[in-house]
Design an enzyme around this catalytic site. Sequence first.
Site, PDB file in Angstrom:
ATOM      1  N   ARG A 168      -2.328  -6.972   2.321  1.00  0.00           N
ATOM      2  CA  ARG A 168      -1.760  -7.955   1.537  1.00  0.00           C
ATOM      3  C   ARG A 168      -0.148  -8.155   1.787  1.00  0.00           C
ATOM      4  O   ARG A 168       0.142  -9.312   1.848  1.00  0.00           O
ATOM      5  CB  ARG A 168      -1.790  -7.569  -0.040  1.00  0.00           C
ATOM      6  CG  ARG A 168      -3.232  -7.588  -0.490  1.00  0.00           C
ATOM      7  CD  ARG A 168      -3.257  -6.938  -2.021  1.00  0.00           C
ATOM      8  NE  ARG A 168      -2.787  -5.317  -1.957  1.00  0.00           N
ATOM      9  CZ  ARG A 168      -2.509  -4.763  -3.116  1.00  0.00           C
ATOM     10  NH1 ARG A 168      -2.251  -5.333  -4.278  1.00  0.00           N
ATOM     11  NH2 ARG A 168      -1.854  -3.837  -2.887  1.00  0.00           N
ATOM     12  N   ASN A 200      -6.350  -7.520  -4.210  1.00  0.00           N
ATOM     13  CA  ASN A 200      -7.433  -6.461  -3.958  1.00  0.00           C
ATOM     14  C   ASN A 200      -8.512  -6.870  -4.943  1.00  0.00           C
ATOM     15  O   ASN A 200      -8.113  -6.923  -5.787  1.00  0.00           O
ATOM     16  CB  ASN A 200      -7.070  -5.117  -3.988  1.00  0.00           C
ATOM     17  CG  ASN A 200      -6.217  -4.726  -2.739  1.00  0.00           C
ATOM     18  OD1 ASN A 200      -6.217  -5.325  -1.935  1.00  0.00           O
ATOM     19  ND2 ASN A 200      -5.434  -3.521  -2.840  1.00  0.00           N
TER      20      ASN A 200
END
Length: 98
Positions: free
Chosen positions: A23, A41
């Site tokens: 990320r 996520n």
Amino acid sequence: MAAATLLAVDFEVFGLVQGVFFRKYTQDQAIRLGVHGWCMNTYHRTVKGQLEGPREMVKLMKDWLKKTGSPSSRIDKVEFKNEREIQDYTFKNFSIKH
């Protein structure tokens, strides 16, 4: 001259993409390209999100998600859905949702 066409697209990345700073690297790349949106996520151990930006920058970001990712990640596949033209940005920048 007309402004560049803005595209929006949803994505989900499958493989080893959690616990490998995926990320953070995605956010860094999006900022470099000037792409807005978010990523997070999922409980399925994937990373999903949305991209918004000029057509060429979204294409570069999609290629990055498919082929590069973070150094420790393993990308098995990426799904892109709901690609559409938009009139204006929905997001001010690119963020990581928790």
